[in-house]
Design a protein around this motif. Structure first.
Motif, PDB file in Angstrom:
ATOM      1  N   ALA A 221       1.274  -0.754  -0.212  1.00 26.87           N
ATOM      2  CA  ALA A 221       0.024  -0.238   0.295  1.00 26.87           C
ATOM      3  C   ALA A 221       0.886   1.250   0.037  1.00 26.87           C
ATOM      4  N   ILE A 222       0.593   2.406  -0.956  1.00 27.93           N
ATOM      5  CA  ILE A 222       1.115   3.996  -1.146  1.00 27.93           C
ATOM      6  C   ILE A 222      -0.283   4.937  -0.090  1.00 27.93           C
ATOM      7  N   ASP A 223      -0.226   5.416   0.884  1.00 29.00           N
ATOM      8  CA  ASP A 223      -0.942   6.540   0.983  1.00 29.00           C
ATOM      9  C   ASP A 223      -2.527   5.959   1.389  1.00 29.00           C
ATOM     10  N   GLY A 224      -2.306   4.539   1.499  1.00 25.16           N
ATOM     11  CA  GLY A 224      -3.343   3.498   1.986  1.00 25.16           C
ATOM     12  C   GLY A 224      -3.486   2.956   0.537  1.00 25.16           C
ATOM     13  N   ARG A 225      -3.868   3.645  -0.024  1.00 24.99           N
ATOM     14  CA  ARG A 225      -4.083   2.148  -1.335  1.00 24.99           C
ATOM     15  C   ARG A 225      -3.345   1.493  -1.786  1.00 24.99           C
ATOM     16  N   GLU A 226      -3.850  -0.011  -2.471  1.00 21.93           N
ATOM     17  CA  GLU A 226      -3.651  -0.893  -2.382  1.00 21.93           C
ATOM     18  C   GLU A 226      -2.982  -0.984  -3.863  1.00 21.93           C
ATOM     19  N   VAL A 227      -1.347  -1.343  -3.777  1.00 24.60           N
ATOM     20  CA  VAL A 227      -0.100  -1.800  -4.827  1.00 24.60           C
ATOM     21  C   VAL A 227       0.143  -2.740  -5.275  1.00 24.60           C
ATOM     22  N   HIS A 228       0.287  -3.289  -6.558  1.00 23.52           N
ATOM     23  CA  HIS A 228       1.156  -4.023  -6.298  1.00 23.52           C
ATOM     24  C   HIS A 228       2.991  -3.572  -6.953  1.00 23.52           C
ATOM     25  N   TRP A 229       4.058  -4.368  -6.428  1.00 20.65           N
ATOM     26  CA  TRP A 229       4.986  -4.321  -6.749  1.00 20.65           C
ATOM     27  C   TRP A 229       5.815  -5.945  -7.436  1.00 20.65           C
ATOM     28  N   TYR A 230       6.150  -4.248  -9.010  1.00 20.47           N
ATOM     29  CA  TYR A 230       6.793  -5.518  -9.432  1.00 20.47           C
ATOM     30  C   TYR A 230       8.709  -5.634  -9.383  1.00 20.47           C
ATOM     31  N   ARG A 231       9.141  -6.963  -9.860  1.00 23.92           N
ATOM     32  CA  ARG A 231      10.836  -7.121  -9.685  1.00 23.92           C
ATOM     33  C   ARG A 231      10.955  -6.683 -10.734  1.00 23.92           C
TER      34      ARG A 231
END
Length: 149
Positions: free
Chosen positions: A81-91
């Motif tokens: 999450a960033i700023d309370g929002r869901e994210v997916h991190w990519y390699r």
């Protein structure tokens, strides 16, 4: 009056420390992170690097009209999450730094722009600390995250 005069330097120091985190074009840094922004603006884009006291980069981001990163599902690693929002991190691969983990993600902003966020850290605790710092970013009202990728 004397107490006010003695407190003034402390107030000015606190104000300058808070101001170091408040850079137009960059989101607010996590409270207590001791990071400062290095900012460059070009046209309608902003390049921001969060720097540690030793000058090394904790993470960075590029805000522009067009995404500068094309996520590949096969490279999806962690949810966050960033700023309370869901994210997916990519390699991401760093050929010159084989012992460093690199991750990147995209955030769509309310103003129609996109924030490409990246980080690099050693595996394990340092990588988790980098995720934690990035999750503490706060985008202003004009840059509030609309949706995570």
């Amino acid at each position: 009056m004397n107490k006010t005069a003695l407190c003034l330097p402390l107030l000015l120091l606190a104000a300058s420390a808070a101001h170091a985190q408040d850079v137009a074009g960059c989101p607010q840094l996590p409270a207590g992170s001791d990071l400062v922004w290095e900012h460059r603006a070009t046209g309608d884009a902003d390049f921001c690097r969060a720097l540690r006291a030793d000058g090394s980069e904790a993470f960075g981001l590029y805000i522009s009209r067009e995404a500068t990163f094309d996520p590949k599902r096969a490279n999806r690693q962690e949810a966050g999450a960033i700023d309370g929002r869901e994210v997916h991190w990519y390699r991401a691969e760093l050929a010159t730094k084989p012992n460093i983990e690199a991750r990147e993600t995209l955030l769509k902003l309310d103003d129609g722009r996109v924030a490409h966020v990246w980080l690099q850290a050693a595996p394990g605790a340092p990588l988790q600390q980098a995720f934690d710092m990035a999750s503490g970013l706060r985008f202003g009202a004009d840059r509030q995250v609309a949706a995570g990728q």
